[in-house]
Design a protein around this motif. Structure first.
Motif, PDB file in Angstrom:
ATOM      1  N   TYR A 133       0.873  -1.182   0.000  1.00 34.75           N
ATOM      2  CA  TYR A 133       0.000   0.000   0.000  1.00 34.75           C
ATOM      3  C   TYR A 133       0.900   1.220   0.000  1.00 34.75           C
ATOM      4  O   TYR A 133       1.819   1.328   0.822  1.00 34.75           O
ATOM      5  CB  TYR A 133      -0.909   0.009   1.230  1.00 34.75           C
ATOM      6  N   VAL A 134       0.651   2.164  -0.916  1.00 32.11           N
ATOM      7  CA  VAL A 134       1.482   3.366  -1.044  1.00 32.11           C
ATOM      8  C   VAL A 134       0.681   4.597  -0.649  1.00 32.11           C
ATOM      9  O   VAL A 134      -0.461   4.767  -1.088  1.00 32.11           O
ATOM     10  CB  VAL A 134       1.994   3.528  -2.484  1.00 32.11           C
ATOM     11  N   GLY A 135       1.281   5.464   0.165  1.00 33.35           N
ATOM     12  CA  GLY A 135       0.672   6.758   0.432  1.00 33.35           C
ATOM     13  C   GLY A 135       0.148   6.945   1.836  1.00 33.35           C
ATOM     14  O   GLY A 135       0.456   6.186   2.764  1.00 33.35           O
ATOM     15  N   SER A 136      -0.689   7.973   1.969  1.00 34.37           N
ATOM     16  CA  SER A 136      -1.219   8.370   3.266  1.00 34.37           C
ATOM     17  C   SER A 136      -2.320   7.423   3.725  1.00 34.37           C
ATOM     18  O   SER A 136      -2.877   6.657   2.938  1.00 34.37           O
ATOM     19  CB  SER A 136      -1.779   9.797   3.189  1.00 34.37           C
ATOM     20  N   LEU A 167       2.199  -7.393   4.864  1.00 34.66           N
ATOM     21  CA  LEU A 167       1.653  -6.104   4.458  1.00 34.66           C
ATOM     22  C   LEU A 167       2.763  -5.067   4.514  1.00 34.66           C
ATOM     23  O   LEU A 167       3.311  -4.783   5.576  1.00 34.66           O
ATOM     24  CB  LEU A 167       0.505  -5.693   5.379  1.00 34.66           C
ATOM     25  N   LEU A 168       3.106  -4.502   3.353  1.00 37.36           N
ATOM     26  CA  LEU A 168       4.147  -3.478   3.249  1.00 37.36           C
ATOM     27  C   LEU A 168       3.482  -2.131   2.972  1.00 37.36           C
ATOM     28  O   LEU A 168       2.768  -1.980   1.984  1.00 37.36           O
ATOM     29  CB  LEU A 168       5.123  -3.817   2.117  1.00 37.36           C
ATOM     30  N   LEU A 169       3.719  -1.171   3.855  1.00 41.71           N
ATOM     31  CA  LEU A 169       3.168   0.164   3.679  1.00 41.71           C
ATOM     32  C   LEU A 169       4.287   1.140   3.345  1.00 41.71           C
ATOM     33  O   LEU A 169       5.258   1.260   4.111  1.00 41.71           O
ATOM     34  CB  LEU A 169       2.419   0.612   4.937  1.00 41.71           C
ATOM     35  N   ILE A 170       4.166   1.811   2.205  1.00 40.91           N
ATOM     36  CA  ILE A 170       5.153   2.807   1.779  1.00 40.91           C
ATOM     37  C   ILE A 170       4.607   4.177   2.167  1.00 40.91           C
ATOM     38  O   ILE A 170       3.615   4.655   1.612  1.00 40.91           O
ATOM     39  CB  ILE A 170       5.394   2.762   0.259  1.00 40.91           C
ATOM     40  N   GLY A 171       5.242   4.802   3.146  1.00 36.62           N
ATOM     41  CA  GLY A 171       4.756   6.092   3.627  1.00 36.62           C
ATOM     42  C   GLY A 171       5.257   6.351   5.031  1.00 36.62           C
ATOM     43  O   GLY A 171       6.235   5.744   5.480  1.00 36.62           O
ATOM     44  N   ASN A 172       4.555   7.225   5.718  1.00 35.83           N
ATOM     45  CA  ASN A 172       4.970   7.597   7.070  1.00 35.83           C
ATOM     46  C   ASN A 172       4.275   6.723   8.110  1.00 35.83           C
ATOM     47  O   ASN A 172       3.310   6.031   7.814  1.00 35.83           O
ATOM     48  CB  ASN A 172       4.651   9.073   7.322  1.00 35.83           C
ATOM     49  N   GLY A 173       4.765   6.789   9.332  1.00 34.86           N
ATOM     50  CA  GLY A 173       4.167   6.033  10.421  1.00 34.86           C
ATOM     51  C   GLY A 173       5.084   4.931  10.911  1.00 34.86           C
ATOM     52  O   GLY A 173       6.215   4.761  10.435  1.00 34.86           O
TER      53      GLY A 173
END
Length: 377
Positions: free
Chosen positions: A210-213, A239-245
């Motif tokens: 998942y990319v983004g906010s 689950l790979l998240l590309i973004g902040n956090g």
């Protein structure tokens, strides 16, 4: 300097330069990025006929300072349109639209209003402007009044989706022939190298990216419940998240959505825009979910274009603009219904059975016809 500017606006401008175009760009930038990123952007554009004028949009400051920033942009736009041989004034939503309309009316230069999505409706429908408060109601009514002015007084409009265009025409704001539809496009040429190397560097586990906010207009609950359905069919899925956090934040948010995640199932990466395509190319499926609402009919998701550029199949919800038709025509993924969760689980199960048969190079080629930057240019 933001993700949208890097992934779309700059690519469009660079693509138009070889065709003889020159640009004066007025950009409202966040406080945190005004110094750190604008200097590197100026170096990147050195030698190109793209001249940038950056204005601090005063995030977190008193409202009158934000109004002052808009007035500063308005005066700058008027001065440039009078002093330079400007052919057309192009503006996007919010601050820029007010500046562009003022410059167009005082200089006589035609206005191209790039309306993007239904920004005011998104704020109202996601609770940023609450309809049960006088302040939220007033802000919404003021915005819709200004939005109508931009539409009526522009010489040409651009919308992201056919659904949004149909709405504008049905309300009598613009005839069909004065509206262009351009979805959010990405540069497929930069994705080619990553696509070829993806098979050698693919993650060991089945990986959803998942990319983004998150939050706001994005449906985080749907993101986590979809991953939950996937891991039931693909044990060990990640689950790979590309973004902040952080991973802990993701685990906490997922628990609020009724999904329990383990730390070893989740990773969060913050990467520069140039590295995003490289990261997603190694995944197995890309995820993108927006909250339901009228505003969503005007949405064209950049992340879906990025996924498809590397032949990555997509799972999203079908209320996002024209995405259901796009995925049907490209055979690029699965658009889930927003109204039937059990049906969604069945669709996901059947989709995952066939996902390994997808030819990613062929998918990328099909999607390029609709979403490559050259289409927008």
């Amino acid at each position: 300097t933001g993700n949208l500017g890097q992934s779309q606006i700059l690519q469009y401008l660079k693509g138009l330069v070889p065709r003889g175009f020159e640009f004066e760009v007025i950009s409202f930038e966040p406080n945190s990025e005004l110094r750190s990123k604008t200097r590197s952007l100026e170096q990147e554009l050195s030698g190109l006929p793209i001249h940038c004028h950056f204005i601090n949009r005063m995030d977190g400051h008193p409202r009158w300072l934000r109004v002052a920033a808009v007035i500063k942009g308005m005066l700058l736009a008027i001065r440039i349109s009078r002093e330079r041989k400007i052919t057309v004034i192009h503006c996007r939503n919010a601050f820029a639209a007010e500046c562009g309309l003022a410059a167009s009316m005082l200089s006589g230069v035609p206005l191209l209003y790039d309306m993007r999505g239904f920004w005011g409706d998104a704020r109202a429908e996601t609770g940023a402007w609450r309809s049960d408060s006088w302040k939220g109601h007033l802000l919404y009514r003021i915005w819709k009044w200004r939005e109508a002015s931009y539409m009526r007084k522009s010489a040409l409009m651009n919308r992201l989706t056919e659904q949004a265009k149909s709405w504008v025409v049905s309300k009598g704001y613009k005839p069909s022939e004065q509206i262009v539809v351009t979805p959010c496009c990405v540069d497929f040429s930069t994705a080619a190298a990553h696509l070829k190397g993806a098979a050698q560097t693919k993650h060991n586990a089945f990986t959803c990216v998942y990319v983004g906010s998150r939050g706001g207009v994005y449906d985080d609950t749907r993101l986590y419940t979809t991953f939950d359905a996937i891991r039931k069919e693909k044990p060990g899925a990640k689950l790979l998240l590309i973004g902040n956090g952080t991973v802990l934040e993701v685990i906490r948010d997922a628990e609020c959505a009724g999904v329990r995640l383990n730390a070893d199932e989740v990773s969060v990466k913050s990467v520069v825009h140039a590295e995003v395509v490289k990261e997603i190319a190694n995944a197995n499926v890309g995820l993108s979910f927006y909250k339901r609402g009228f505003y969503a009919t005007g949405v064209s998701s950049t992340k879906i274009g990025e996924y498809l550029s590397v032949g990555l199949p997509v799972i999203c919800n079908d209320s996002i603009g024209d995405v259901a038709r796009l995925l049907h025509e490209t055979r690029g993924g699965l658009a889930l219904p927003d109204t039937n969760v059990k049906e969604s689980e069945k669709l996901i199960r059947n989709f995952l059975k066939k996902i390994s048969d997808i030819d990613r190079e062929a998918l990328s080629a099909r999607a390029a016809v609709f979403l490559d930057t050259s289409v927008a240019v």
